[in-house]
Write a protein that holds these residues in place. Structure first.
Motif, mmCIF file in Angstrom:
data_model
loop_
_atom_site.group_PDB
_atom_site.id
_atom_site.type_symbol
_atom_site.label_atom_id
_atom_site.label_comp_id
_atom_site.label_asym_id
_atom_site.label_seq_id
_atom_site.Cartn_x
_atom_site.Cartn_y
_atom_site.Cartn_z
ATOM 1 N N LEU A 1 0.820 -1.208 0.000
ATOM 2 C CA LEU A 1 0.000 0.000 0.000
ATOM 3 C C LEU A 1 0.856 1.261 0.000
ATOM 4 C CD1 LEU A 1 -3.022 0.701 0.015
ATOM 5 C CD2 LEU A 1 -2.880 0.933 2.496
ATOM 6 N N ALA A 2 1.980 1.210 0.712
ATOM 7 C CA ALA A 2 2.865 2.374 0.775
ATOM 8 C C ALA A 2 3.439 2.696 -0.607
ATOM 9 C CB ALA A 2 4.001 2.111 1.763
ATOM 10 N N ILE A 3 3.767 1.665 -1.372
ATOM 11 C CA ILE A 3 4.286 1.859 -2.726
ATOM 12 C C ILE A 3 3.203 2.439 -3.624
ATOM 13 C CG2 ILE A 3 5.228 0.721 -4.774
ATOM 14 C CD1 ILE A 3 7.184 0.845 -2.498
ATOM 15 N N GLN A 4 1.987 1.914 -3.506
ATOM 16 C CA GLN A 4 0.873 2.427 -4.298
ATOM 17 C C GLN A 4 0.590 3.886 -3.956
ATOM 18 O OE1 GLN A 4 -2.635 -0.049 -4.880
ATOM 19 N NE2 GLN A 4 -1.578 -1.835 -4.038
ATOM 20 N N ALA A 5 0.679 4.214 -2.673
ATOM 21 C CA ALA A 5 0.481 5.604 -2.242
ATOM 22 C C ALA A 5 1.572 6.485 -2.844
ATOM 23 C CB ALA A 5 0.501 5.698 -0.723
ATOM 24 N N GLY A 6 2.792 5.933 -2.922
ATOM 25 C CA GLY A 6 3.888 6.665 -3.544
ATOM 26 C C GLY A 6 3.609 6.951 -5.006
ATOM 27 N N TYR A 7 3.018 5.969 -5.699
ATOM 28 C CA TYR A 7 2.608 6.184 -7.084
ATOM 29 C C TYR A 7 1.622 7.352 -7.156
ATOM 30 C CZ TYR A 7 4.397 1.451 -8.165
ATOM 31 O OH TYR A 7 5.174 0.333 -8.344
ATOM 32 N N GLY A 8 0.704 7.373 -6.201
ATOM 33 C CA GLY A 8 -0.311 8.419 -6.181
ATOM 34 C C GLY A 8 0.295 9.802 -5.996
#
Length: 209
Positions: free
Chosen positions: A147-154
């Motif tokens: 989730l942290a990586i996906q948030a980083g994408y965001g």
């Protein structure tokens, strides 16, 4: 480990953000009419609007919206109504008095908050963005990606969007560009109004599938 996925996300986003749409039209109009400062704040508003789509995509709410015709239509008509509103206001523009060209170039009456909200609402209410981010976070991005990586994408998507439209604002707020549009006076406002209304109509007829 996630560089390939990130580069794929970045490329898809680049192609999407470079495609003219409501965000582009609003940033151009603010930049030409009110100058670089207003255009830049509008661009920042558009970029922050991305966080809305990223948040509900991460929470899974986007999937609910995409499966609910009623919720999708509410969002769609709200966005279309907003585009109609600002488009009709522009269409009602009247010819400026003689010598008003310089006055237009010196306009500073647009508040930063107003410009920011204009960009934020335009992007945040766009149902096409809803479908785009839903596809991005369910098809392109692996569900097992932390989730942290996906948030980083965001965060990247929001920042990249803001940077792109800040560049658009910089381009269209140039004195020569603004002077050229100023000579067209109210016809430019009417043209942009027609574009916004047309985008609103197109949006209103967007189907869920």
């Amino acid at each position: 480990m996630y560089w390939t996925e990130f580069l794929t996300v970045a490329l898809i986003h680049l192609l999407a953000v470079a495609s003219p749409g409501p965000d582009f039209a609003v940033v151009v109009r603010e930049s030409v009419t009110h100058g670089r400062r207003a255009g830049t704040w509008t661009a920042l508003g558009v970029g922050c609007g991305i966080f809305i789509h990223v948040t509900y995509s991460l929470l899974g709410i986007g999937l609910i919206v995409s499966q609910s015709i009623m919720l999708f239509n509410v969002l769609k008509w709200a966005a279309a109504a907003y585009l109609f509103y600002i488009g009709i206001k522009a269409l009602r523009a009247r010819p400026a008095p003689a010598g008003a060209e310089q006055a237009l170039l010196e306009q500073v009456d647009r508040s930063s908050r107003g410009a920011f909200v204009s960009g934020f609402v335009t992007n945040g209410l766009n149902p096409k963005a809803t479908l785009f981010f839903l596809s991005l976070f369910t098809v392109v991005i692996n569900p097992h990606t932390p989730l942290a990586i996906q948030a980083g994408y965001g965060v990247y998507l929001a920042c990249a969007t803001a940077v792109w439209f800040s560049f658009v604002a910089l381009l269209f707020s140039q004195q020569r560009v603004r002077a050229g549009f100023a000579r067209m006076g109210h016809w430019f406002d009417r043209l942009m109004g027609a574009v916004l209304v047309a985008l609103g109509v197109k949006l209103a007829f967007t189907s869920l599938r």
